[in-house]
Scaffold this motif. Sequence first.
Motif, PDB file in Angstrom:
ATOM      1  N   CYS A 248     -30.187 -95.671  45.353  1.00  0.00           N
ATOM      2  CA  CYS A 248     -31.397 -95.282  46.074  1.00  0.00           C
ATOM      3  C   CYS A 248     -31.152 -94.053  46.941  1.00  0.00           C
ATOM      4  N   GLU A 249     -30.005 -94.020  47.594  1.00  0.00           N
ATOM      5  CA  GLU A 249     -29.681 -92.853  48.420  1.00  0.00           C
ATOM      6  C   GLU A 249     -29.605 -91.591  47.563  1.00  0.00           C
ATOM      7  N   ALA A 250     -29.087 -91.727  46.349  1.00  0.00           N
ATOM      8  CA  ALA A 250     -29.012 -90.573  45.458  1.00  0.00           C
ATOM      9  C   ALA A 250     -30.394 -90.134  44.984  1.00  0.00           C
ATOM     10  N   LEU A 251     -31.377 -91.051  44.979  1.00  0.00           N
ATOM     11  CA  LEU A 251     -32.749 -90.693  44.617  1.00  0.00           C
ATOM     12  C   LEU A 251     -33.521 -90.110  45.798  1.00  0.00           C
ATOM     13  N   GLY A 252     -32.969 -90.219  46.987  1.00  0.00           N
ATOM     14  CA  GLY A 252     -33.664 -89.688  48.148  1.00  0.00           C
ATOM     15  C   GLY A 252     -33.868 -90.677  49.261  1.00  0.00           C
ATOM     16  N   GLY A 253     -33.433 -91.912  49.075  1.00  0.00           N
ATOM     17  CA  GLY A 253     -33.450 -92.859  50.185  1.00  0.00           C
ATOM     18  C   GLY A 253     -34.195 -94.141  49.938  1.00  0.00           C
ATOM     19  N   GLY A 254     -35.444 -94.068  49.444  1.00  0.00           N
ATOM     20  CA  GLY A 254     -36.230 -95.274  49.304  1.00  0.00           C
ATOM     21  C   GLY A 254     -36.574 -95.874  50.665  1.00  0.00           C
ATOM     22  N   LEU A 255     -37.029 -97.113  50.662  1.00  0.00           N
ATOM     23  CA  LEU A 255     -37.401 -97.810  51.891  1.00  0.00           C
ATOM     24  C   LEU A 255     -36.491 -99.024  52.044  1.00  0.00           C
ATOM     25  N   ALA A 256     -35.734 -99.073  53.135  1.00  0.00           N
ATOM     26  CA  ALA A 256     -34.770-100.155  53.340  1.00  0.00           C
ATOM     27  C   ALA A 256     -35.507-101.428  53.743  1.00  0.00           C
ATOM     28  N   ILE A 257     -35.403-102.461  52.904  1.00  0.00           N
ATOM     29  CA  ILE A 257     -35.986-103.777  53.160  1.00  0.00           C
ATOM     30  C   ILE A 257     -34.907-104.807  52.852  1.00  0.00           C
ATOM     31  N   PRO A 258     -34.537-105.674  53.795  1.00  0.00           N
ATOM     32  CA  PRO A 258     -33.511-106.684  53.499  1.00  0.00           C
ATOM     33  C   PRO A 258     -33.920-107.557  52.318  1.00  0.00           C
ATOM     34  N   SER A 259     -32.955-107.926  51.496  1.00  0.00           N
ATOM     35  CA  SER A 259     -33.245-108.780  50.351  1.00  0.00           C
ATOM     36  C   SER A 259     -33.692-110.155  50.834  1.00  0.00           C
ATOM     37  N   HIS A 260     -34.521-110.812  50.025  1.00  0.00           N
ATOM     38  CA  HIS A 260     -35.055-112.119  50.368  1.00  0.00           C
ATOM     39  C   HIS A 260     -35.104-112.951  49.099  1.00  0.00           C
ATOM     40  N   GLY A 261     -35.049-114.263  49.254  1.00  0.00           N
ATOM     41  CA  GLY A 261     -35.052-115.152  48.093  1.00  0.00           C
ATOM     42  C   GLY A 261     -36.375-115.228  47.374  1.00  0.00           C
ATOM     43  N   THR A 262     -37.447-114.720  47.962  1.00  0.00           N
ATOM     44  CA  THR A 262     -38.759-114.750  47.329  1.00  0.00           C
ATOM     45  C   THR A 262     -39.373-113.362  47.359  1.00  0.00           C
ATOM     46  N   VAL A 263     -40.186-113.052  46.327  1.00  0.00           N
ATOM     47  CA  VAL A 263     -40.907-111.785  46.321  1.00  0.00           C
ATOM     48  C   VAL A 263     -41.933-111.757  47.441  1.00  0.00           C
ATOM     49  N   SER A 264     -42.455-112.930  47.821  1.00  0.00           N
ATOM     50  CA  SER A 264     -43.421-112.988  48.916  1.00  0.00           C
ATOM     51  C   SER A 264     -42.794-112.512  50.218  1.00  0.00           C
TER      52      SER A 264
END
Length: 520
Positions: free
Chosen positions: A281-297
């Motif tokens: 992601c950093e190589a693509l320009g950064g993206g948005l940092a969101i901690p991983s979670h066990g559910t998509v919700s």
Amino acid sequence: MELVFEPARNGEPSARLGSLRLHSAYDPGEEARRFLDSSLGGKRPALVVLLGPCLDYLSPLLKARLPRAAVLSIQFSPGFEGRGAADAAWSPGLGPALGDFLERSLDEDLAVGVTVLEWPAASRAFPAEAEEAARILRGHLERMAASAATLKSFGRRWFANACRSFLLAERLLAPTALDGALVVAAAGPSLEEALEDLRPHRGRFRLLAVSSALAALRARGFEPDLVVATDGGFWSRAHLEPLAERPAALAAPLSALASASLSGNPLLPVRQDGFPERELCEALGGGLAIPSHGTVSGTALRLALRLGSGPVIAAGFDFAALGSRSHAGPHGFDHLTRHAASRLGPAEGLAWEREASLSQTLLGEGPWRSSRSLETYAAALSSECGSLPDRLFRLRPSPVPLSGFAEIEGEDLPGLLGPARLEPKAFAEASPPPLESRTAVLKALFAHSREASRQALLAFRAGDSPAGGRAAELFRALDLPDWAAALRALASGGDPGPAAQALDAGVRAYLDDLEGRLLS
């Protein structure tokens, strides 16, 4: 009752709660040794959790017997704060919540080899506290076991997805602040009625949809501003099929995307914690940092809170089945029931049989039913949302409670949405680095990963744990069983060499094969 500290006959400290003794009045140390002998036997766990150790004669004994094992202590009373020699200790009322302590202190790679020892006298003296601590610990270990099982099954696929998506991404989105209220739509059965509540107000909120809710939304004329996907498994692709007919802005980790999902759909990369997603992601320009979670919700909620500053309204967040319906319809998995239906086995009957077998816990409110897995997901989301900002609302809630949400009905919406209609919001697009640059990044990643594998093998052979979080993330993704086996052997005084050798060979073979398929 008063907690009393007094010397035992042999001079060692002892304690009692009123007349109930928490340690021997004669020889507390010998009592602890006998308990450890009978409870532990010949086991050599890499991680020991002590429930209610009180004066904690157990930790020093465990450290002497298993010098490399991790020991965690969970007390039932604040009167025992600071007692013992555990690697990490928790007491009620004197620090973070127990769930937060476990999240910070439990090592997922060692959790498969965990042993839980409960001091019997403490459980008798503090029954309510003992039951609550055991419940929280059990739920946490179950979630960790589920996470490990998922990683074991999908880690290599996620790694390959991330590398492939890194090469294929051609339309990128920049994070854009969203004004007004945000509605996050999940695919629970209550979504269908929630959408009717929302229909009169459609121009007054932004709509984020988890991928499994996309078909139900479009069938009712709702077009999401952003679709959120996190599951990189094979079956999850069915939820993204509507994007082939009509593209939409998509937020997802690189590891969650099948190749077809990137065709025509602009991508907001979600940068989670794991390797290699962070680097790519950093190589693509950064993206948005969101901690991983066990559910998509959970990820969608985090994303909504990051992108907007207004209220966040959750719809379809049920974590329960309603009669024969586990999801709002239409749904990406509906075809599985339709194709199995026959004259003697109609689709409605098959759906009921399936849900009745999977969701066996009646919730006491109409036909709502739950299950162990749904309860685990709900507990994970509750744990997450309890620490989130006070901006969360849950529309048409099911009987399953979720911490951190104010529960609302349709008549409450006007007061949350505000009077003004919102202008359509377009995310700014950006181009990724040239393909040649991305190819060079991947080649370097493969080379560095092979070197990390070699260094880890040398460290294990020398009796040490590999240094650096990058190596751990690599091995957990590509070969969790051998990685965990090597760590457990090291922690329990065994020989990590065979597991480390298998780990290095498997990782290298996988990297060689993937590089050949992607870059040759």
